[in-house]
Structures are given as C-alpha cells and as structure tokens.
Design a protein around this motif. Structure first.
Motif, PDB file in Angstrom:
ATOM      1  N   CYS A 269       0.840  -1.207   0.000  1.00  0.00           N
ATOM      2  CA  CYS A 269       0.000   0.000   0.000  1.00  0.00           C
ATOM      3  C   CYS A 269       0.870   1.250   0.000  1.00  0.00           C
ATOM      4  CB  CYS A 269      -0.896   0.038   1.237  1.00  0.00           C
ATOM      5  SG  CYS A 269      -2.137  -1.262   1.330  1.00  0.00           S
ATOM      6  N   SER A 270       0.373   2.272  -0.655  1.00  0.00           N
ATOM      7  CA  SER A 270       0.956   3.607  -0.598  1.00  0.00           C
ATOM      8  C   SER A 270      -0.103   4.529   0.000  1.00  0.00           C
ATOM      9  CB  SER A 270       1.362   4.085  -1.993  1.00  0.00           C
ATOM     10  OG  SER A 270       1.802   5.430  -1.956  1.00  0.00           O
ATOM     11  N   PHE A 271       0.252   5.224   1.072  1.00  0.00           N
ATOM     12  CA  PHE A 271      -0.706   6.078   1.771  1.00  0.00           C
ATOM     13  C   PHE A 271      -0.197   7.509   1.829  1.00  0.00           C
ATOM     14  CE2 PHE A 271      -1.998   2.198   4.468  1.00  0.00           C
ATOM     15  CZ  PHE A 271      -2.992   1.852   3.567  1.00  0.00           C
ATOM     16  N   GLU A 272      -1.031   8.445   1.374  1.00  0.00           N
ATOM     17  CA  GLU A 272      -0.776   9.872   1.611  1.00  0.00           C
ATOM     18  C   GLU A 272      -1.918  10.349   2.478  1.00  0.00           C
ATOM     19  OE1 GLU A 272      -1.109  13.505   1.929  1.00  0.00           O
ATOM     20  OE2 GLU A 272      -1.739  13.533  -0.172  1.00  0.00           O
ATOM     21  N   LEU A 273      -1.600  10.654   3.751  1.00  0.00           N
ATOM     22  CA  LEU A 273      -2.640  10.855   4.753  1.00  0.00           C
ATOM     23  C   LEU A 273      -2.646  12.299   5.253  1.00  0.00           C
ATOM     24  CD1 LEU A 273      -2.031   7.456   6.582  1.00  0.00           C
ATOM     25  CD2 LEU A 273      -3.562   7.952   4.662  1.00  0.00           C
ATOM     26  N   GLY A 274      -3.069  12.481   6.462  1.00  0.00           N
ATOM     27  CA  GLY A 274      -3.291  13.825   6.961  1.00  0.00           C
ATOM     28  C   GLY A 274      -2.021  14.561   7.330  1.00  0.00           C
ATOM     29  N   GLY A 275      -2.206  15.805   7.696  1.00  0.00           N
ATOM     30  CA  GLY A 275      -1.083  16.627   8.117  1.00  0.00           C
ATOM     31  C   GLY A 275      -1.503  17.639   9.163  1.00  0.00           C
ATOM     32  N   LYS A 276      -0.535  18.102   9.906  1.00  0.00           N
ATOM     33  CA  LYS A 276      -0.729  19.202  10.859  1.00  0.00           C
ATOM     34  C   LYS A 276       0.554  20.013  10.831  1.00  0.00           C
ATOM     35  CE  LYS A 276      -3.511  21.133  13.853  1.00  0.00           C
ATOM     36  NZ  LYS A 276      -4.850  21.634  13.458  1.00  0.00           N
ATOM     37  N   SER A 277       0.849  20.508   9.647  1.00  0.00           N
ATOM     38  CA  SER A 277       2.182  21.032   9.358  1.00  0.00           C
ATOM     39  C   SER A 277       2.435  22.384  10.016  1.00  0.00           C
ATOM     40  CB  SER A 277       2.369  21.147   7.845  1.00  0.00           C
ATOM     41  OG  SER A 277       2.195  19.881   7.232  1.00  0.00           O
ATOM     42  N   PRO A 278       3.695  22.635  10.380  1.00  0.00           N
ATOM     43  CA  PRO A 278       4.058  23.925  10.974  1.00  0.00           C
ATOM     44  C   PRO A 278       4.556  24.926   9.936  1.00  0.00           C
ATOM     45  CG  PRO A 278       5.885  22.415  11.197  1.00  0.00           C
ATOM     46  CD  PRO A 278       4.782  21.657  10.474  1.00  0.00           C
ATOM     47  N   LEU A 279       4.364  26.191  10.235  1.00  0.00           N
ATOM     48  CA  LEU A 279       5.033  27.300   9.556  1.00  0.00           C
ATOM     49  C   LEU A 279       5.869  27.997  10.609  1.00  0.00           C
ATOM     50  CD1 LEU A 279       5.692  29.522   7.528  1.00  0.00           C
ATOM     51  CD2 LEU A 279       3.427  30.491   7.924  1.00  0.00           C
ATOM     52  N   ILE A 479       2.710   6.381   4.171  1.00  0.00           N
ATOM     53  CA  ILE A 479       3.687   5.329   3.898  1.00  0.00           C
ATOM     54  C   ILE A 479       4.031   5.419   2.420  1.00  0.00           C
ATOM     55  CG2 ILE A 479       4.091   2.844   3.772  1.00  0.00           C
ATOM     56  CD1 ILE A 479       2.079   2.512   6.044  1.00  0.00           C
ATOM     57  N   GLY A 480       5.314   5.454   2.108  1.00  0.00           N
ATOM     58  CA  GLY A 480       5.742   5.455   0.720  1.00  0.00           C
ATOM     59  C   GLY A 480       5.881   6.861   0.158  1.00  0.00           C
ATOM     60  N   ARG A 481       6.330   6.915  -1.089  1.00  0.00           N
ATOM     61  CA  ARG A 481       6.536   8.183  -1.779  1.00  0.00           C
ATOM     62  C   ARG A 481       5.993   8.101  -3.200  1.00  0.00           C
ATOM     63  NH1 ARG A 481       7.131   9.320   2.640  1.00  0.00           N
ATOM     64  NH2 ARG A 481       8.756  10.545   3.693  1.00  0.00           N
ATOM     65  N   GLU A 482       5.416   9.206  -3.649  1.00  0.00           N
ATOM     66  CA  GLU A 482       4.944   9.339  -5.018  1.00  0.00           C
ATOM     67  C   GLU A 482       5.855  10.321  -5.740  1.00  0.00           C
ATOM     68  OE1 GLU A 482       0.176   8.604  -4.782  1.00  0.00           O
ATOM     69  OE2 GLU A 482       0.882  10.555  -4.071  1.00  0.00           O
ATOM     70  N   GLY A 483       5.983  10.141  -7.066  1.00  0.00           N
ATOM     71  CA  GLY A 483       6.801  11.036  -7.867  1.00  0.00           C
ATOM     72  C   GLY A 483       8.042  10.349  -8.400  1.00  0.00           C
ATOM     73  N   GLY A 484       8.474  10.775  -9.576  1.00  0.00           N
ATOM     74  CA  GLY A 484       9.705  10.266 -10.160  1.00  0.00           C
ATOM     75  C   GLY A 484       9.748   8.756 -10.235  1.00  0.00           C
ATOM     76  N   ASP A 485      10.945   8.201 -10.049  1.00  0.00           N
ATOM     77  CA  ASP A 485      11.103   6.754 -10.073  1.00  0.00           C
ATOM     78  C   ASP A 485      10.474   6.085  -8.859  1.00  0.00           C
ATOM     79  OD1 ASP A 485      12.452   7.155 -12.396  1.00  0.00           O
ATOM     80  OD2 ASP A 485      14.432   6.624 -11.623  1.00  0.00           O
ATOM     81  N   TRP A 486      10.223   6.858  -7.790  1.00  0.00           N
ATOM     82  CA  TRP A 486       9.586   6.274  -6.616  1.00  0.00           C
ATOM     83  C   TRP A 486       8.201   5.719  -6.966  1.00  0.00           C
ATOM     84  CZ3 TRP A 486      12.493  10.756  -6.401  1.00  0.00           C
ATOM     85  CH2 TRP A 486      13.649  10.695  -5.622  1.00  0.00           C
ATOM     86  N   SER A 487       7.489   6.380  -7.854  1.00  0.00           N
ATOM     87  CA  SER A 487       6.183   5.868  -8.276  1.00  0.00           C
ATOM     88  C   SER A 487       6.334   4.549  -9.022  1.00  0.00           C
ATOM     89  CB  SER A 487       5.469   6.894  -9.169  1.00  0.00           C
ATOM     90  OG  SER A 487       5.024   8.003  -8.411  1.00  0.00           O
ATOM     91  N   PHE A 488       7.308   4.470  -9.901  1.00  0.00           N
ATOM     92  CA  PHE A 488       7.534   3.218 -10.634  1.00  0.00           C
ATOM     93  C   PHE A 488       7.973   2.100  -9.685  1.00  0.00           C
ATOM     94  CE2 PHE A 488       7.760   6.337 -14.037  1.00  0.00           C
ATOM     95  CZ  PHE A 488       7.018   5.709 -15.037  1.00  0.00           C
TER      96      PHE A 488
END
Length: 509
Positions: A269-279, A479-488
């Motif tokens: 599985c590849s998961f792009e989930l929530g965030g609570k990012s700082p500035l 979990i995981g990364r999307e983009g570039g060769d990471w997607s492949f």
C-alpha cells in the motif's frame, strides 16, 4: 422502480454518471452481490450536491461488491496485454490522455468547481494544466526509466521494472482530478491496469476522465471507474485477492482499515494521509513574505493536506508578524468560487463544516482566543466558514494536535534564539507531512530544516511541487513516496537478472 437517466448536465457539460468497467458504462441495481455487473440504468444511486449552494448536481451510480469485483476482473483480464504493450506505445497513449485533458480543460474546470467548491480561476490556470502535465511527465519518465548494468565478479546485473498487476486507486475530494492523475498516470505508465474509486462528495471529473481515456484509445479494462461509498465499494476493492497494489489518499482511520484488508493478501500500500504542518517564522525572516505564506494556508478553504496550519513565531516578531497577517486576511474575498474575485470559497459539505466548527468551539471552550473569524460566514450562509486564527492554545490541545481540514490556523511562539523549542513545537504532533520555514539566515534555516520530521520542507516558499521529487509523509502522514522513479518502484516489482560470463559455448558449437 423509476429509471435514472445515465447522464447529467453540470455547468453545461454532459456527464455520464454510471461506472466505467471494461470499456463499458455500467449502472447498478439492488441487490447486487454477484461478480457480474447489471447493465441497466436503474438505481441505487446517491445524489451529488454542489458545496456552493447545496444544489443537487446528479444521481451517481452507487457501486457495491458486484461492481468492485467486475472492475477488478476487467483489470486482471486486461493486465497481461497492457503490461506487454511496449513502453513507447504506453507513453503515446498517456500523451493522448493529456491531450484530451487539455482539450476539455474548460469543461473539467467548470465541473470540478461546481462539484468540490474550489476556485474556478485556480482550476483553469493551475489545476487542469497540471493534470495534463502529470500524464505527460510519467509518459516521458517511463521512456527514461532504467538502471545501468553493473558487474559482480564478472557477472552482469540488469535491473528491470516489471508491472505488478491491477491497482486500486482511492482518491479524496479536495483536489479530485489532480490527485487522481498523480496515481493513475504513474500506474498506467508502469504497466498496471487500474480501478479508480473517487470520493463520493466530488466524483464528476473522474467520470469525465473515463471518457477521456476511452477517446485516447486505452484498451478496455485498462482504466476502470467504480463510484460509491467507501464501505460499499472501496472495502471490497481493497480486499480483492486479484489486486496487487493499493494507493490511498485520505484520513488515518480509513488508511488503517485499508491496510488491514490489503494485508490479508500481502498487497503493498501507498498512503498519503493527513497533516498538521508547521510554519516556523524566524525573527530575521522577511515578515511580509511570512505573512503571505501564512495567508496562503487558507487556500481551498483550508482543505489542503499540506497546509501549514500551526504558525510558530519567534517571540520578538510576534506582533509585527500578526499585524501583517491580519491586514492580509482582511483583504480576502470570500464568496462564490466561480467569481474571479473570490479568494476563499465554501467547504465541501455541511457535515464537514459542522466538523470544522466543532474543533473551533471546543478550542474556545478550552481557553483559545479567536483573533479573527471563529465561525460560519453568516452573510454567505451554506458551507462558507470564515478564515480563522486562534491563539492561546496549548501544545497538547486538540486544536494543535488534530487535523481540522478547514480554514483554521493557530499561532504559538517560541523564545528568541531557541531553535530547540522551535523544533520541539514543530515536531510535536503525530503527523509529518510537510513543514514551512520563513527565515533570513540560510545556515540557521538549514539547521532547523534538517531536524524537522516532514516529507517536504519548504524554505521561504510554499507548495512548490516537482514530479521528479519524492512526495509523501512521515509518521501518521503516510507510507511510501509518489513522484519520479519512486512511483515506478511502487507500481512495479523490481527484478535483478544476473548473467554469468560463461556457459554460452555449448549453444554455439
């Protein structure tokens, strides 16, 4: 039972609201638990409403186990042929999809704005061109994919990427078509066949994408679309034993259920989930730039997983920063997202607005101070929520720790020169999707940035996204990364073929 028309007209655009399975439009009927879809145009359906004014947009075919299974079978059947299609031909077809997106960009922009409430100007100028670019990028990246052969004691190692199989792609409602293209394009480029399950609150452009893939010449079964609710359509898709990859963008609780179902079949599985990012705003930062970056977090009515919703300001510049920030917030125009002058549109759904407001009300009850906003925009009504900033919030409070996914920011401070405290606050949640730094000293920014737990760190900028870069989160952000060769790497099984330098002689005698 009354028949439901297979098409609807939204913003002057005709949309087929049935599923797309094995190159055919498919409706559903109840009950439906078989592996063969019903091709009639009868219910069940669910009604899709516009967040702009609550207007019903269309009855959408409501899938279940039967449609899920039929789509996976179609993808499984089409997989060998698609996987064997030469990369040059797969790339050509993906470029044809991109051309189709460009040709229908105005239609796609208008429909998506009506369906999810994001700004029409953004859809026209940024989002739809980006969708087309996503298909073109992965088409071109496919043709460049490779690894140099290398030697091991005279033996030759050759690395190759073998398509994994049918992939189930589940996408959210906040940027429906763009986030779908982030998954569909690399999966198809890699040689996988796909089943796309869009969010039920904004499914319309996914259906238009099905038409575009068909017109581009994709073979039947290579791209499939199943609409419906997660528990009815999504659950049987991710649990299907013929699925070989699952990519999901959404909430942490749903990801846990998806992971559990996929784990039974050992499906990655590849998961792009929530965030609570700082500035993080340092004292030597350009405060005008910092204020601009902060106000940018209200983009899409705060419905952006990457949004830096926790503003952390070095104490000496707190008031100067806050004054600039409030000046900019006062100039934001909230209203109909179809109006070019609008900066902040509605949130997606009445239930979601209630959720956002609940976070704010509980924060105020716990002692938070409302500096601006703090409730619904009563002048506009509906799903419009005022851009909000809260101060006097504790690090362990709900409003600081949990993702609101609305136009709600918090402001905290850290002592002058105390980088350790800045990092502690920035890293002090279970998330780790992104972080933004506003800084004047490059070395200090680098030192702090290196310590931040985040998949992406932006310094003096925000939302600069290159498809060649890895994208994803740490901790509960994915979990995981999307983009570039990471997607492949995700959509393929990597294979290393090792060939000995000897042993060929017998075949050439």
């Amino acid at each position: 039972m009354a028949q439901v028309p297979p098409t609807a007209t939204v913003e002057g655009v005709s949309i087929d609201t049935r599923h797309w399975i094995d190159g055919t439009r498919v409706a559903t009927s109840t009950p439906n638990t078989s592996s063969t879809p019903n091709t009639s145009s009868t219910p069940p359906t669910f009604t899709d409403h516009s967040p702009i004014d609550g207007t019903p947009l269309a009855p959408i075919a409501r899938g279940g186990p039967g449609e899920a299974r039929a789509a996976v079978v179609a993808a499984r059947t089409a997989f060998p042929g698609w996987a064997a299609t030469p990369p040059v031909e797969r790339a050509r077809l993906l470029h044809a999809v991109a051309d189709g997106v460009d040709a229908r960009a105005e239609d796609l922009a208008a429909v998506e704005t009506a369906d999810n409430g994001a700004l029409l100007r953004s859809h026209r100028r940024g989002v739809m061109p980006r969708v087309a670019h996503n298909f073109r990028y992965f088409a071109d990246r496919l043709l460049a994919l490779g690894h140099e052969d290398f030697d091991t004691r005279g033996h030759t190692n050759h690395v190759s990427w073998d398509p994994a199989g049918p992939a189930v792609l589940i996408t959210p409602w906040n940027a429906p078509l763009m986030l779908a293209s982030w998954k569909v394009a690399p999966a198809l480029a890699a040689g996988c066949t796909v089943v796309l399950k869009p969010a039920e609150w904004a499914p319309l452009t996914a259906s238009l994408l099905a038409d575009i893939t068909h017109e581009a010449g994709l073979p039947p079964g290579v791209f499939n679309l199943v609409q419906g609710y997660g528990e009815e359509a999504g659950a049987p898709l991710v649990a299907d034993p013929d699925v070989r990859r699952v990519s999901f963008t959404g909430s942490v609780p749903t990801a846990r259920r998806v992971a559990g179902a996929a784990a039974a079949n050992l499906v990655p599985c590849s998961f792009e989930l929530g965030g609570k990012s700082p500035l993080v705003v340092l004292a030597d930062a350009d405060l005008d730039l910092a204020a601009d970056l902060a106000v940018e977090q209200y983009d899409n009515a705060g419905q952006v997983c990457l949004a830096a919703t926790r503003i952390l300001v070095e104490e000496p510049v707190r008031d100067a920063f806050l004054g600039r920030f409030l000046d900019r917030v006062a100039k934001l125009a909230q209203g109909d997202p179809r109006d070019e002058a609008t900066d902040v549109g509605p949130n997606i759904h009445p239930r979601h607005v209630e959720r956002v407001d609940g976070f704010v009300r509980r924060a105020v009850e716990a002692g938070a101070k409302v500096v601006t906003g703090g409730g619904r925009n009563t002048a506009l009504g509906g799903n419009h929520y005022l851009p909000t900033l809260l101060t006097d919030v504790a690090q362990d409070s709900e409003i600081v720790q949990e993702e609101v996914f609305g136009p709600v920011l918090t402001l905290q401070t850290f002592p002058e020169g105390d980088d350790d405290e800045a990092v502690r606050l920035a890293n002090g949640t279970r998330f780790g999707l992104a972080a933004t730094l506003a800084a004047g000293d490059r070395d200090r920014a680098a030192r702090i940035g290196a310590r931040l737990v985040a998949g992406t760190v932006w310094v003096n900028c925000f939302f600069v996204r290159d498809l060649s870069a890895p994208f994803g989160g740490a901790r509960s952000s994915g979990i995981g990364r999307e983009g570039g060769d990471w997607s492949f790497d995700f959509y393929c099984d990597l294979k290393n073929t090792v060939t000995a330098p000897k042993g060929w002689e017998a075949h050439h005698e």
